[in-house]
Design a protein around this motif. Sequence first.
Motif, PDB file in Angstrom:
ATOM      1  N   UNK A 129      29.399  29.745  44.820  1.00  0.00           N
ATOM      2  CA  UNK A 129      30.120  30.450  43.721  1.00  0.00           C
ATOM      3  C   UNK A 129      29.880  29.794  42.373  1.00  0.00           C
ATOM      4  N   UNK A 130      30.878  29.582  41.728  1.00  0.00           N
ATOM      5  CA  UNK A 130      30.658  28.650  40.448  1.00  0.00           C
ATOM      6  C   UNK A 130      31.078  27.092  40.607  1.00  0.00           C
ATOM      7  N   UNK A 131      30.834  26.581  41.672  1.00  0.00           N
ATOM      8  CA  UNK A 131      31.220  25.328  41.985  1.00  0.00           C
ATOM      9  C   UNK A 131      30.741  24.346  40.875  1.00  0.00           C
ATOM     10  N   UNK A 132      29.731  24.583  40.137  1.00  0.00           N
ATOM     11  CA  UNK A 132      29.215  23.710  39.046  1.00  0.00           C
ATOM     12  C   UNK A 132      29.973  24.136  37.736  1.00  0.00           C
ATOM     13  N   UNK A 133      31.053  24.846  37.902  1.00  0.00           N
ATOM     14  CA  UNK A 133      32.059  24.921  36.638  1.00  0.00           C
ATOM     15  C   UNK A 133      33.429  25.045  37.230  1.00  0.00           C
ATOM     16  N   UNK A 134      34.073  23.760  37.639  1.00  0.00           N
ATOM     17  CA  UNK A 134      35.094  23.800  38.325  1.00  0.00           C
ATOM     18  C   UNK A 134      36.336  24.270  37.363  1.00  0.00           C
ATOM     19  N   UNK A 135      36.317  24.125  36.152  1.00  0.00           N
ATOM     20  CA  UNK A 135      37.419  24.593  35.375  1.00  0.00           C
ATOM     21  C   UNK A 135      37.168  26.267  35.503  1.00  0.00           C
TER      22      UNK A 135
ATOM     23  N   UNK B 269      40.385  31.871  40.008  1.00  0.00           N
ATOM     24  CA  UNK B 269      41.422  32.290  41.027  1.00  0.00           C
ATOM     25  C   UNK B 269      42.478  33.089  40.653  1.00  0.00           C
ATOM     26  N   UNK B 270      42.852  32.802  39.739  1.00  0.00           N
ATOM     27  CA  UNK B 270      44.051  33.535  38.977  1.00  0.00           C
ATOM     28  C   UNK B 270      43.794  34.966  38.924  1.00  0.00           C
ATOM     29  N   UNK B 271      42.555  35.089  38.264  1.00  0.00           N
ATOM     30  CA  UNK B 271      42.162  36.695  37.954  1.00  0.00           C
ATOM     31  C   UNK B 271      41.823  37.544  39.231  1.00  0.00           C
ATOM     32  N   UNK B 272      41.152  36.751  40.345  1.00  0.00           N
ATOM     33  CA  UNK B 272      41.002  37.498  41.679  1.00  0.00           C
ATOM     34  C   UNK B 272      42.225  37.636  42.391  1.00  0.00           C
ATOM     35  N   UNK B 273      43.114  36.543  42.286  1.00  0.00           N
ATOM     36  CA  UNK B 273      44.510  36.983  42.965  1.00  0.00           C
ATOM     37  C   UNK B 273      45.355  38.212  42.380  1.00  0.00           C
TER      38      UNK B 273
ATOM     39  N   UNK C  66      38.792  34.935  51.787  1.00  0.00           N
ATOM     40  CA  UNK C  66      37.779  33.749  51.944  1.00  0.00           C
ATOM     41  C   UNK C  66      37.474  33.324  50.448  1.00  0.00           C
ATOM     42  N   UNK C  67      37.319  34.163  49.254  1.00  0.00           N
ATOM     43  CA  UNK C  67      37.097  33.764  48.032  1.00  0.00           C
ATOM     44  C   UNK C  67      38.038  33.142  47.458  1.00  0.00           C
ATOM     45  N   UNK C  68      39.499  33.341  47.601  1.00  0.00           N
ATOM     46  CA  UNK C  68      40.420  32.803  46.933  1.00  0.00           C
ATOM     47  C   UNK C  68      40.451  31.248  47.582  1.00  0.00           C
ATOM     48  N   UNK C  69      40.464  31.238  48.789  1.00  0.00           N
ATOM     49  CA  UNK C  69      40.404  30.106  49.764  1.00  0.00           C
ATOM     50  C   UNK C  69      39.163  29.124  49.036  1.00  0.00           C
ATOM     51  N   UNK C  70      38.084  29.559  48.844  1.00  0.00           N
ATOM     52  CA  UNK C  70      36.947  28.822  48.285  1.00  0.00           C
ATOM     53  C   UNK C  70      37.317  28.308  46.796  1.00  0.00           C
ATOM     54  N   UNK C  71      38.020  29.181  45.909  1.00  0.00           N
ATOM     55  CA  UNK C  71      38.196  28.854  44.731  1.00  0.00           C
ATOM     56  C   UNK C  71      39.235  27.824  44.231  1.00  0.00           C
ATOM     57  N   UNK C  72      40.366  27.634  45.249  1.00  0.00           N
ATOM     58  CA  UNK C  72      41.441  27.107  45.017  1.00  0.00           C
ATOM     59  C   UNK C  72      41.045  25.538  45.494  1.00  0.00           C
ATOM     60  N   UNK C  73      40.082  25.229  46.211  1.00  0.00           N
ATOM     61  CA  UNK C  73      40.036  23.878  46.507  1.00  0.00           C
ATOM     62  C   UNK C  73      38.655  23.271  46.583  1.00  0.00           C
TER      63      UNK C  73
END
Length: 312
Positions: free
Chosen positions: A14-20, A26-30, A78-85
């Motif tokens: 995903x965008x793991x290189x940009x954790x912020x 996460x909020x937008x997708x949720x 699955x996307x939310x799970x990966x974005x959260x942690x």
Amino acid sequence: MVNQSSPVGFLLLGFSEHPQLEKVLFVVVLCSYLLTLLGNTLILLLSTLDPRLHSPMYFFLSNLSFLDLCFTTTCVPQMLFNLWGPAKTISFLGCSVQLFIFLSLGTTECILLTVMSFDRYVAVCQPLHYATVIHPRLCWKLAAVAWMMGLLQSIVQTPPTLKLPFCPHRQIDDFLCEVPSLIRLSCGDTTFNEIQLAVSSVILVVVPLSLILVSYGAIARAVMRINSTEAWKKALRTCSSHLIVVTLFYSSVIAVYLQPKNPYAQERGKFFGLFYAVGTPTLNPLIYTLRNKEVKRAFWRLLGKDGDSKNT
């Protein structure tokens, strides 16, 4: 060659290189997912419960809403799970199921939007014969064709993609398991898969989009022959919602599946892929409800109020 990735699964970067950025996403997708569930469920309820919406247009719209519900539920949790942690993993089985369903539903939506453009063409160009041409039996057949073509496409393309010899790092530079991302992950020869992807993209993306453009071209010619401002307004009311949905959907699909091979295009493709998976299913019910008086009137009737008296 035996696929060495199957026992341990994959990493969805995903965008793991940009954790912020991930926290914001996460909020937008949720929020988008909750709106998708609410909006599409509401359209399904209205199309089912309100007799005034028992028409071909709303039959196809309810199919689109059901499809969007399944589409987002396949990938968003699955996307939310990966974005959260920090955990970005997905099992090989999970990736396989996601790929199969995602391919099937994406193809179905391409065909379904084409069918809906034919419905709009008949409504504008042959209004006196609309009930005769777009009869319930034809609606069921066209919807069945759309769903069956989606299933067939997934059956054909999923197995060759999953049999690729994936690189040991198992890192998918995407939010979800898609054919282009899995092809890029392969360390072997992907010529057959790339040809298969190109052919299927032409048949299931370019051809349906061309048919939609032909339909709207015929609608524009028919309205121009009438040379009436009222006719233009009526055609716009009839077709505008579908045309907006087609523009949003196909622009994101083309950006994901027909992009050139370079790092910039791949990075841009991730944003379009996110919009394709999350944005369009959220916007579709909003576009159809906010721009459609009949749907708004049906909503008020569902609440026990006189929808016809509401100023919509």
